[in-house]
Design an enzyme around this catalytic site. Sequence first.
Site, PDB file in Angstrom:
ATOM      1  N   CYS A  97      92.580 119.427  38.898  1.00 31.18           N
ATOM      2  CA  CYS A  97      92.283 119.760  40.292  1.00 31.18           C
ATOM      3  C   CYS A  97      91.880 118.495  41.060  1.00 31.18           C
ATOM      4  O   CYS A  97      92.283 118.298  42.211  1.00 31.18           O
ATOM      5  CB  CYS A  97      91.167 120.792  40.367  1.00 31.18           C
ATOM      6  SG  CYS A  97      90.689 121.229  42.055  1.00 31.18           S
ATOM      7  N   CYS A 193      86.328 128.311  39.664  1.00 28.00           N
ATOM      8  CA  CYS A 193      86.268 129.316  40.731  1.00 28.00           C
ATOM      9  C   CYS A 193      87.123 130.535  40.415  1.00 28.00           C
ATOM     10  O   CYS A 193      86.702 131.658  40.595  1.00 28.00           O
ATOM     11  CB  CYS A 193      86.718 128.696  42.052  1.00 28.00           C
ATOM     12  SG  CYS A 193      86.906 129.892  43.393  1.00 28.00           S
TER      13      CYS A 193
END
Length: 357
Positions: A97, A193
């Site tokens: 990410c 998340c």
Amino acid sequence: MSKPRVIVGLSGGVDSSVSALLLKEQGYEVIGLFMKNWEDDPECTARADLVDAVAVAEVLKIDIEVVNFSAEYRERVFSYFLEEYQAGRTPNPDILCNSEIKFKAFLDHALNLGADKIATGHYARVQEKNGKIQLLRGLDPGKDQSYFLYRLHQSQLAHTLFPVGHLPKQEVRALAQKAGLATATKKDSTGICFIGERPFREFLERYLPRQPGSMETPEGKIVGHHQGLAFYTLGQRQGLGIGGPGEPWFVAAKDLENNRLIVVQGHDHPLLHGLSLSAGQLSWISGTPPSPGAYSAKNRYRQKDAPCHLTYSSENTVANLHFDDPQWAITPGQSAVLYQGETCLGGGIILGHPNGV
């Protein structure tokens, strides 16, 4: 002369909030940007985080923009995440990410908006030395996040600021409190998340099929059954469902060919320890592989540095780390990150170690 424009990735957490605060105090033109990396999911905290990020922007009197990178995230990060688990490895999506979303999609977007730099709340530092940008550990040893940033390259780091990298976490919270920021006492986010607080196996089962098989000792004795090798990681103790006397059971290896999960009793079992590992998909901060020799390395985030010796094979595309002391649960798919003192040199994805199956 206009002030340099910095776009800060405001995540709704205290670290990025204080990063924006410090940059504004230092005279930069600061703009906040909230990245939405995952489509609406009741387990994801993105909505609450956005509210906090907007509240911080209002206090600091800076503009904030919301950008949806969820398509890029699904394509570049989540698809890789699933492929790796399906192949029996344990990836670290936070590392991907950073290199693909926060320091690529976000950086590109910020530069298109006329930014001179981007900033994030990572606990790391950058410095220029001999014409190269170096990535250094954050000064708070308990919060250092250079491990997650090892795949960044020179052009990304040249446009990046880490305003809280030189501060202890306690001081970051104190600064937020003093400035009246809503995130001052907000709990640090943990985990990924898109998984949220739900059990990891429950999440994976939404995307990967169950492929039950046997749990066996190294000698071949069946002691239980697994739901699919993808749902387990090396060193795992919880959730195995093996009772009986003696020490706790741990996952020691995966036999992909025969769909067997190899388990052993005791944290100190020899199969859980390895003196070497090999890593591929190498990425070096300077753009040049470090010379063979003595360094230190981490093969998981919360691990102390381990002294090691670096060699190469396969025309420098594979790094081999030979450790002074046995390393626990070396896990294919995770990252081995190399250090020289305070400097993070880069690293690669762990391919395996001699005890692996």
